[in-house]
Design a protein around this motif. Sequence first.
Motif, PDB file in Angstrom:
ATOM      1  N   ALA A 151       6.356  -6.183   6.649  1.00  0.00           N
ATOM      2  CA  ALA A 151       6.955  -4.927   6.181  1.00  0.00           C
ATOM      3  C   ALA A 151       6.187  -4.312   5.022  1.00  0.00           C
ATOM      4  O   ALA A 151       6.310  -3.114   4.766  1.00  0.00           O
ATOM      5  CB  ALA A 151       8.409  -5.160   5.767  1.00  0.00           C
ATOM      6  N   TRP A 152       5.390  -5.102   4.322  1.00  0.00           N
ATOM      7  CA  TRP A 152       4.603  -4.569   3.220  1.00  0.00           C
ATOM      8  C   TRP A 152       3.434  -3.738   3.735  1.00  0.00           C
ATOM      9  O   TRP A 152       2.829  -2.997   2.983  1.00  0.00           O
ATOM     10  CB  TRP A 152       4.095  -5.684   2.323  1.00  0.00           C
ATOM     11  CG  TRP A 152       5.153  -6.287   1.442  1.00  0.00           C
ATOM     12  CD1 TRP A 152       6.502  -6.273   1.647  1.00  0.00           C
ATOM     13  CD2 TRP A 152       4.945  -6.995   0.226  1.00  0.00           C
ATOM     14  NE1 TRP A 152       7.134  -6.939   0.632  1.00  0.00           N
ATOM     15  CE2 TRP A 152       6.205  -7.396  -0.247  1.00  0.00           C
ATOM     16  CE3 TRP A 152       3.812  -7.355  -0.483  1.00  0.00           C
ATOM     17  CZ2 TRP A 152       6.369  -8.118  -1.427  1.00  0.00           C
ATOM     18  CZ3 TRP A 152       3.972  -8.080  -1.656  1.00  0.00           C
ATOM     19  CH2 TRP A 152       5.238  -8.450  -2.126  1.00  0.00           C
ATOM     20  N   GLY A 153       3.110  -3.845   4.991  1.00  0.00           N
ATOM     21  CA  GLY A 153       2.021  -3.059   5.562  1.00  0.00           C
ATOM     22  C   GLY A 153       0.657  -3.577   5.160  1.00  0.00           C
ATOM     23  O   GLY A 153       0.520  -4.667   4.612  1.00  0.00           O
ATOM     24  N   HIS A 154      -0.357  -2.774   5.443  1.00  0.00           N
ATOM     25  CA  HIS A 154      -1.745  -3.144   5.141  1.00  0.00           C
ATOM     26  C   HIS A 154      -2.042  -2.841   3.678  1.00  0.00           C
ATOM     27  O   HIS A 154      -2.003  -1.688   3.243  1.00  0.00           O
ATOM     28  CB  HIS A 154      -2.703  -2.376   6.050  1.00  0.00           C
ATOM     29  CG  HIS A 154      -4.132  -2.511   5.649  1.00  0.00           C
ATOM     30  ND1 HIS A 154      -4.788  -3.725   5.617  1.00  0.00           N
ATOM     31  CD2 HIS A 154      -5.019  -1.584   5.219  1.00  0.00           C
ATOM     32  CE1 HIS A 154      -6.023  -3.525   5.191  1.00  0.00           C
ATOM     33  NE2 HIS A 154      -6.188  -2.246   4.948  1.00  0.00           N
TER      34      HIS A 154
ATOM     35  N   ASN B 104     -11.048  -7.895   8.769  1.00  0.00           N
ATOM     36  CA  ASN B 104     -11.702  -6.704   9.331  1.00  0.00           C
ATOM     37  C   ASN B 104     -11.177  -5.395   8.759  1.00  0.00           C
ATOM     38  O   ASN B 104     -11.283  -4.355   9.402  1.00  0.00           O
ATOM     39  CB  ASN B 104     -11.601  -6.701  10.861  1.00  0.00           C
ATOM     40  CG  ASN B 104     -12.425  -7.808  11.470  1.00  0.00           C
ATOM     41  OD1 ASN B 104     -13.520  -8.104  10.997  1.00  0.00           O
ATOM     42  ND2 ASN B 104     -11.905  -8.430  12.506  1.00  0.00           N
ATOM     43  N   GLN B 105     -10.607  -5.432   7.581  1.00  0.00           N
ATOM     44  CA  GLN B 105     -10.166  -4.215   6.914  1.00  0.00           C
ATOM     45  C   GLN B 105     -10.649  -4.239   5.468  1.00  0.00           C
ATOM     46  O   GLN B 105     -10.620  -5.281   4.815  1.00  0.00           O
ATOM     47  CB  GLN B 105      -8.646  -4.079   6.978  1.00  0.00           C
ATOM     48  CG  GLN B 105      -8.169  -3.953   8.410  1.00  0.00           C
ATOM     49  CD  GLN B 105      -6.690  -3.662   8.505  1.00  0.00           C
ATOM     50  OE1 GLN B 105      -5.971  -3.684   7.529  1.00  0.00           O
ATOM     51  NE2 GLN B 105      -6.235  -3.379   9.712  1.00  0.00           N
ATOM     52  N   VAL B 106     -11.083  -3.083   4.987  1.00  0.00           N
ATOM     53  CA  VAL B 106     -11.595  -2.979   3.625  1.00  0.00           C
ATOM     54  C   VAL B 106     -10.431  -2.932   2.635  1.00  0.00           C
ATOM     55  O   VAL B 106      -9.468  -2.192   2.823  1.00  0.00           O
ATOM     56  CB  VAL B 106     -12.471  -1.721   3.462  1.00  0.00           C
ATOM     57  CG1 VAL B 106     -12.903  -1.543   2.011  1.00  0.00           C
ATOM     58  CG2 VAL B 106     -13.685  -1.799   4.376  1.00  0.00           C
ATOM     59  N   VAL B 107     -10.549  -3.754   1.587  1.00  0.00           N
ATOM     60  CA  VAL B 107      -9.582  -3.765   0.492  1.00  0.00           C
ATOM     61  C   VAL B 107     -10.356  -3.424  -0.775  1.00  0.00           C
ATOM     62  O   VAL B 107     -11.340  -4.089  -1.107  1.00  0.00           O
ATOM     63  CB  VAL B 107      -8.903  -5.148   0.353  1.00  0.00           C
ATOM     64  CG1 VAL B 107      -7.961  -5.160  -0.837  1.00  0.00           C
ATOM     65  CG2 VAL B 107      -8.181  -5.524   1.633  1.00  0.00           C
TER      66      VAL B 107
ATOM     67  N   LEU C 204      -0.542  -4.927  -5.836  1.00  0.00           N
ATOM     68  CA  LEU C 204      -0.922  -4.691  -4.442  1.00  0.00           C
ATOM     69  C   LEU C 204      -0.390  -3.329  -4.019  1.00  0.00           C
ATOM     70  O   LEU C 204       0.787  -3.024  -4.238  1.00  0.00           O
ATOM     71  CB  LEU C 204      -0.312  -5.777  -3.549  1.00  0.00           C
ATOM     72  CG  LEU C 204      -0.551  -7.219  -3.990  1.00  0.00           C
ATOM     73  CD1 LEU C 204       0.286  -8.175  -3.159  1.00  0.00           C
ATOM     74  CD2 LEU C 204      -2.020  -7.576  -3.897  1.00  0.00           C
ATOM     75  N   LEU C 205      -1.252  -2.513  -3.401  1.00  0.00           N
ATOM     76  CA  LEU C 205      -0.846  -1.184  -2.949  1.00  0.00           C
ATOM     77  C   LEU C 205      -1.069  -1.040  -1.449  1.00  0.00           C
ATOM     78  O   LEU C 205      -2.120  -1.426  -0.930  1.00  0.00           O
ATOM     79  CB  LEU C 205      -1.661  -0.100  -3.666  1.00  0.00           C
ATOM     80  CG  LEU C 205      -1.499  -0.012  -5.172  1.00  0.00           C
ATOM     81  CD1 LEU C 205      -2.498   0.980  -5.743  1.00  0.00           C
ATOM     82  CD2 LEU C 205      -0.087   0.379  -5.546  1.00  0.00           C
ATOM     83  N   ALA C 206      -0.070  -0.450  -0.797  1.00  0.00           N
ATOM     84  CA  ALA C 206      -0.162  -0.137   0.626  1.00  0.00           C
ATOM     85  C   ALA C 206       0.269   1.311   0.799  1.00  0.00           C
ATOM     86  O   ALA C 206       1.422   1.649   0.528  1.00  0.00           O
ATOM     87  CB  ALA C 206       0.742  -1.061   1.450  1.00  0.00           C
ATOM     88  N   PRO C 207      -0.644   2.195   1.223  1.00  0.00           N
ATOM     89  CA  PRO C 207      -0.299   3.609   1.364  1.00  0.00           C
ATOM     90  C   PRO C 207       0.925   3.812   2.263  1.00  0.00           C
ATOM     91  O   PRO C 207       1.026   3.238   3.336  1.00  0.00           O
ATOM     92  CB  PRO C 207      -1.544   4.224   2.008  1.00  0.00           C
ATOM     93  CG  PRO C 207      -2.648   3.270   1.713  1.00  0.00           C
ATOM     94  CD  PRO C 207      -2.012   1.912   1.639  1.00  0.00           C
ATOM     95  N   GLY C 208       1.845   4.612   1.763  1.00  0.00           N
ATOM     96  CA  GLY C 208       3.045   4.920   2.522  1.00  0.00           C
ATOM     97  C   GLY C 208       4.081   3.811   2.538  1.00  0.00           C
ATOM     98  O   GLY C 208       5.173   3.987   3.064  1.00  0.00           O
TER      99      GLY C 208
END
Length: 131
Positions: free
Chosen positions: A54-57, A79-82, A98-102
């Motif tokens: 639920a926290w997303g990417h 495989n995702q840029v952080v 930690l930040l997850a857009p939206g």
Amino acid sequence: MTTALQPPPPSHPLLRLRLAPHGGLPRPMDGAWWPRSYDLLAELPRLLAGLPPAWGHITSVTVNGVTWSAVPGRMLVFNQVVRLSRTVAASAPHTIVLLAPGRGRWDLLVVPPDTTEEAAEPLMAAASGHV
């Protein structure tokens, strides 16, 4: 004489993470994380893998620049840029943001890796609201 077989040690140590219950009230901390070292390149992928879906990417992470060893500007995790940022804010030396857009922002207390289990347990319980 019998010999009890010991299970092999886990290849991936258990994630030491305790999160606060999801609720409507704002909290100073969303939980606690007790990494095994201050090597962010080794520790961050395990942390991100253990977060609730639920926290997303998580696309951005901010850590204390004095506490953590080398922090590159970004890293590839699953495989995702952080994006990685450092802060030297004296008010939050033992936190990770930690930040997850939206989805939102989550602040976790970082229990120093060399903390004993007896000392770490109450810190993690207090940060996650399980006192």
